[in-house]
Design a protein around this motif. Structure first.
Motif, short mmCIF file in Angstrom:
data_model
loop_
_atom_site.label_atom_id
_atom_site.label_comp_id
_atom_site.label_asym_id
_atom_site.label_seq_id
_atom_site.Cartn_x
_atom_site.Cartn_y
_atom_site.Cartn_z
N GLY A 159 -11.91 6.65 44.10
CA GLY A 159 -12.52 5.61 43.16
C GLY A 159 -11.36 4.55 43.42
N ILE A 160 -11.63 3.38 42.57
CA ILE A 160 -10.64 2.11 42.37
C ILE A 160 -9.15 2.74 42.08
CG2 ILE A 160 -10.35 -0.11 41.57
CD1 ILE A 160 -13.31 -0.16 41.07
N LYS A 161 -8.19 2.12 42.81
CA LYS A 161 -6.86 2.60 42.33
C LYS A 161 -6.27 1.72 41.36
CE LYS A 161 -2.96 4.17 44.62
NZ LYS A 161 -1.95 3.94 43.79
N LYS A 162 -6.05 2.29 40.11
CA LYS A 162 -5.65 1.68 39.03
C LYS A 162 -4.16 0.93 39.17
CE LYS A 162 -7.92 5.03 36.08
NZ LYS A 162 -8.67 4.59 34.84
N LYS A 163 -3.95 -0.17 38.62
CA LYS A 163 -2.54 -1.00 38.54
C LYS A 163 -1.49 0.04 37.96
CE LYS A 163 -0.26 -5.05 36.82
NZ LYS A 163 -0.59 -6.23 36.04
N GLU A 164 -0.47 0.14 38.65
CA GLU A 164 0.40 1.19 37.95
C GLU A 164 1.64 0.28 37.04
OE1 GLU A 164 2.60 4.06 40.07
OE2 GLU A 164 0.90 4.53 41.43
N VAL A 165 1.86 0.96 35.76
CA VAL A 165 2.77 0.17 34.98
C VAL A 165 3.91 1.04 34.49
CG1 VAL A 165 2.96 -1.17 32.79
CG2 VAL A 165 0.81 -1.14 34.07
N HIS A 166 5.03 0.62 34.55
CA HIS A 166 6.12 1.43 34.00
C HIS A 166 6.63 1.11 32.47
CE1 HIS A 166 7.91 2.46 38.25
NE2 HIS A 166 6.70 3.11 38.10
N VAL A 167 6.67 2.22 31.77
CA VAL A 167 6.73 1.76 30.34
C VAL A 167 8.05 2.82 29.82
CG1 VAL A 167 5.86 2.19 28.02
CG2 VAL A 167 4.53 1.81 30.24
N THR A 188 -5.24 5.03 31.56
CA THR A 188 -6.40 4.23 30.46
C THR A 188 -7.31 3.78 31.65
OG1 THR A 188 -4.98 2.21 30.63
CG2 THR A 188 -4.41 3.65 29.03
N SER A 189 -8.25 2.98 30.96
CA SER A 189 -9.47 2.71 31.66
C SER A 189 -9.06 1.93 32.75
CB SER A 189 -10.50 1.88 30.93
OG SER A 189 -9.85 0.71 30.15
N SER A 190 -7.99 0.74 32.82
CA SER A 190 -7.68 0.21 34.08
C SER A 190 -6.11 0.32 34.43
CB SER A 190 -7.93 -1.41 33.46
OG SER A 190 -6.88 -1.68 32.62
N LEU A 191 -5.55 0.92 33.72
CA LEU A 191 -4.03 1.02 34.21
C LEU A 191 -3.59 2.63 34.42
CD1 LEU A 191 -2.34 -1.49 31.62
CD2 LEU A 191 -3.03 -1.80 34.16
N SER A 192 -2.79 2.79 35.30
CA SER A 192 -2.01 4.07 35.37
C SER A 192 -0.60 3.85 34.91
CB SER A 192 -2.09 4.47 36.83
OG SER A 192 -1.36 5.36 37.14
N PHE A 193 -0.12 4.61 33.81
CA PHE A 193 0.86 4.50 33.23
C PHE A 193 1.97 5.48 33.60
CE2 PHE A 193 -1.65 2.32 29.96
CZ PHE A 193 -0.72 1.09 29.62
#
Ligand code: GTP
Ligand code: MG
Length: 171
Positions: free
Chosen positions: A1-9, A49-54
């Motif tokens: 699938g499409i790779k989700k943008k990674e975000v550090h929280v 989530t739908s668009s992000l990888s946390f």
């Protein structure tokens, strides 16, 4: 699938506020653990989530570990700050930790969205999110987008609303 943008929280807040319970609930049900224990140091967790990888730095809120938080500030692109809405006695301690965080050089001049969870809203003594927001003086945060949600992490209520807001801030 499409790779989700990674975000550090960074997930911050006093011990016993419900940080680990919240992060656990945001995972798919087959990845959730049943027994949650006080975090030692910190733990790295992931959810999508739908668009992000946390990637979440779930920090311990115990006094003796709070000095670890600042070592991860540079890594973080957003903050989830959890408050036990029923812990009225320690609301002032939560405010002190928040103020210290907001004044830290690695945080101060950055546009980092902050999502507040006024957690444990199921408890009889819980303050409303409006009241928590007043006690923490959130209105005085002018240089960062922030949002507060009442939550019940045991039932998972209020969590999606918060994460939807966070996702919108990051895109
Ligand atoms: P540290 O890791 O020590 O910093 O604590 P934490 O913020 O990660 O808290 P944790 O998730 O371990 O939860 C502490 C306790 O609060 C546990 O017994 C949870 O079951 C309980 N708890 C968490 N969220 C809620 C909530 O929304 N309502 C109620 N009633 N209890 C909650
Ligand atoms: Mg924890």
């Amino acid at each position: 699938g499409i790779k989700k943008k990674e975000v550090h929280v960074l997930c911050l807040g006093l011990d016993n506020s419900g940080k680990t319970t919240i992060i656990n609930k945001l995972k798919p049900s087959n990845a959730q653990t049943q027994d949650i224990v006080p975090t030692i140091g910190f733990s790295i967790e992931k959810f999508k989530t739908s668009s992000l990888s946390f990637t979440v730095f779930d920090m311990s809120g115990q006094g003796r570990y709070r000095n670890l938080w600042e070592h991860y500030y540079k890594e973080g692109q957003a903050i989830i700050f959890v408050i036990d809405s029923s812990d009225t006695l320690r609301m002032v301690v939560a405010k002190e930790e928040l103020d210290t965080l907001l004044n830290h050089p690695d945080i101060k001049h950055r546009r980092m969205p902050i999502l507040f969870f006024a957690n444990k809203m199921d408890l009889r003594d819980a303050l409303s999110s409006v009241k928590v927001s007043q006690l923490l003086c959130l209105e005085s945060i002018k240089d960062k987008p922030w949002h507060i949600c009442a939550s019940d992490a045991l039932k998972g209520e209020g969590l999606q609303e918060g994460v939807d807001w966070l996702q919108d801030q990051i895109r």
